[in-house]
Design an enzyme around this catalytic site. Structure first.
Site, short mmCIF file in Angstrom:
data_model
loop_
_atom_site.label_atom_id
_atom_site.label_comp_id
_atom_site.label_asym_id
_atom_site.label_seq_id
_atom_site.Cartn_x
_atom_site.Cartn_y
_atom_site.Cartn_z
N CYS A 93 0.83 -1.20 0.00
CA CYS A 93 0.00 0.00 0.00
C CYS A 93 0.87 1.26 0.00
CB CYS A 93 -0.91 -0.01 1.23
SG CYS A 93 -1.90 1.47 1.43
N CYS A 140 0.57 23.48 7.16
CA CYS A 140 0.80 22.08 6.78
C CYS A 140 2.03 21.96 5.90
CB CYS A 140 -0.43 21.51 6.07
SG CYS A 140 -0.91 22.41 4.58
#
Length: 409
Positions: free
Chosen positions: A64, A362
């Site tokens: 993943c 961020c």
């Protein structure tokens, strides 16, 4: 076969060896071998592991692409993310205290965007593979809340109902106070039969809300999110802090920085993540570029009890930043821009001489650039708090506490 020694981690979490040669899932100090293709090592073998290497807790880690750092222990990851912030500030020549990283717990991500595709026998749902468009099933992902894991059969049903064989659906699932809020994009054009079938899925899976390419299919309950004492129904797919834990941490930090300010401006306010909790003690004026989020913020304030006055305005702060004379009436400013930062608004804020600024970001690089501008204008950066809401990724968020040099800490 190529053998290298890893010197450091890059910004995306890959190990970096001299060259540079990039090595996924490697740690500093490790000796690794593999096949060199361009500047990337593949078919990797760890010849001499780091003491900070651990067994990945998730069975999907190697296939993943959702996580980059599960092979490292928690202390290493926290220090790595703090180091990203320290380095960004050092590059700009900004000195301050960078606190230890605060990390959200596992199984706490309240939003996930699943990829879904129709197959000959049904549908495939999961996350994209590592550096791949292939969909990897993630039936036991340890990042997201159990409610989101349980939503994967819904994503399969949505793909079987409304996806073409050639296109991939994006199924964004968000936990809310009243059930799952699901926003789908990339599906077939809506017609009568598809709309009926999707509405039936909304009922069968007891969703709070279902939208299809921004068009409302059904809403059994408004998918409310808590923001302090207020309850807000965000527009479908709109920005939301990744974890409830992270939202609480950020809100507490911003409240600490603002202190006893009586009037606060909230820039890039979204749906009121900070504006509404701050209104428990101060009057707040919120600015946001998306009118739908402004409407959600205003609706949350009007329905809440015990809050001071909150006014809100739709304004593109990239094209029309607040000017110093507009900012002069505020005791404190909160600014939470997108990843690109807010260079124009920071330039005006630097001239406005607002006593205190809480800067949420961020992107450590654009934050450090903004911090340099404010520092040059006479602001002191008292501290920076890194926050890891995106556990096991290379992503890091932060809050910085600025005050004018003549204001006591």
């Amino acid at each position: 076969m190529t053998t290298v020694i890893i010197e450091r981690l890059g910004q995306q979490g890959d190990g970096v060896a001299p060259g540079p040669i990039y090595v996924p899932m490697a740690l500093p100090g490790e000796e690794v071998s593999g096949t060199l293709i361009g500047n990337m090592l593949s078919d990797i073998r760890i010849e001499r592991p780091s003491d900070q290497r651990v067994s990945a807790p998730c069975p999907h880690f190697r296939s993943c692409g959702g996580c980059q750092l599960q092979h490292a222990d928690a202390a290493f990851v926290a220090d790595f993310k703090r180091g990203i912030v320290v380095t960004a500030l050092d590059v700009q020549g900004v000195a301050t205290q960078v606190r230890p990283t605060i990390t959200s717990p596992d199984k706490s991500r309240r939003r996930a965007s699943f990829a879904a595709r129709r197959t000959k026998k049904g549908a495939l749902v999961g996350f994209h593979g590592r550096r791949s468009d292939a969909i990897v099933p993630v039936p036991s992902c340890i990042l997201v809340t159990p409610a989101l894991i349980a939503a994967q059969p819904l994503a399969e049903a949505l793909a079987m109902t409304g996806a073409s064989r050639k296109a991939e659906l994006s199924v964004m699932v968000t936990s809310s106070m009243d059930g799952l809020d699901v926003a789908v994009s990339g599906g077939k054009p809506l017609d009568g039969p598809l709309r009926i079938a999707l509405a039936a899925l909304c009922e069968t899976h007891r969703l709070a809300r279902l939208t299809w390419d921004d068009e409302l299919i059904g809403m059994r309950h408004p998918p409310m999110q808590p923001m302090g004492k207020a309850r807000v129904t965000p527009p479908p797919g709109s920005f939301l802090q990744a974890t409830e834990h992270g939202q609480r941490v950020l809100t507490d930090l911003v409240t600490e920085i603002v202190g006893d300010a009586k009037t606060v401006a909230d820039l890039f306010a979204g749906c009121g993540t900070f504006a509404l909790p701050l209104a428990e003690h101060a009057e707040v004026h919120a600015y946001e570029g998306a009118s739908s989020m402004v409407q959600a913020l205003d609706g949350g304030w009007r329905q809440a009890q015990g809050l001071k006055r909150v006014t809100s305005e739709t304004r593109d702060l990239f094209q029309r930043p607040l000017m110093p004379d507009e900012l002069a009436r505020f005791d404190a400013v909160v600014i939470d821009p997108p990843r690109a930062g807010a260079i124009a608004q920071i330039a005006e804020l630097a001239q406005a001489r607002v006593p205190r600024i809480a800067h949420v970001s961020c992107n450590p690089q654009t934050f450090a650039r903004d911090a340099k501008t404010l520092s040059d204008a006479g602001y002191i950066l008292d501290w920076v708090q890194p926050l890891d809401q995106f556990r096991w990724s290379a992503h890091v968020e932060l809050v910085g506490a600025f005050r004018l040099s003549h204001i006591s800490a």
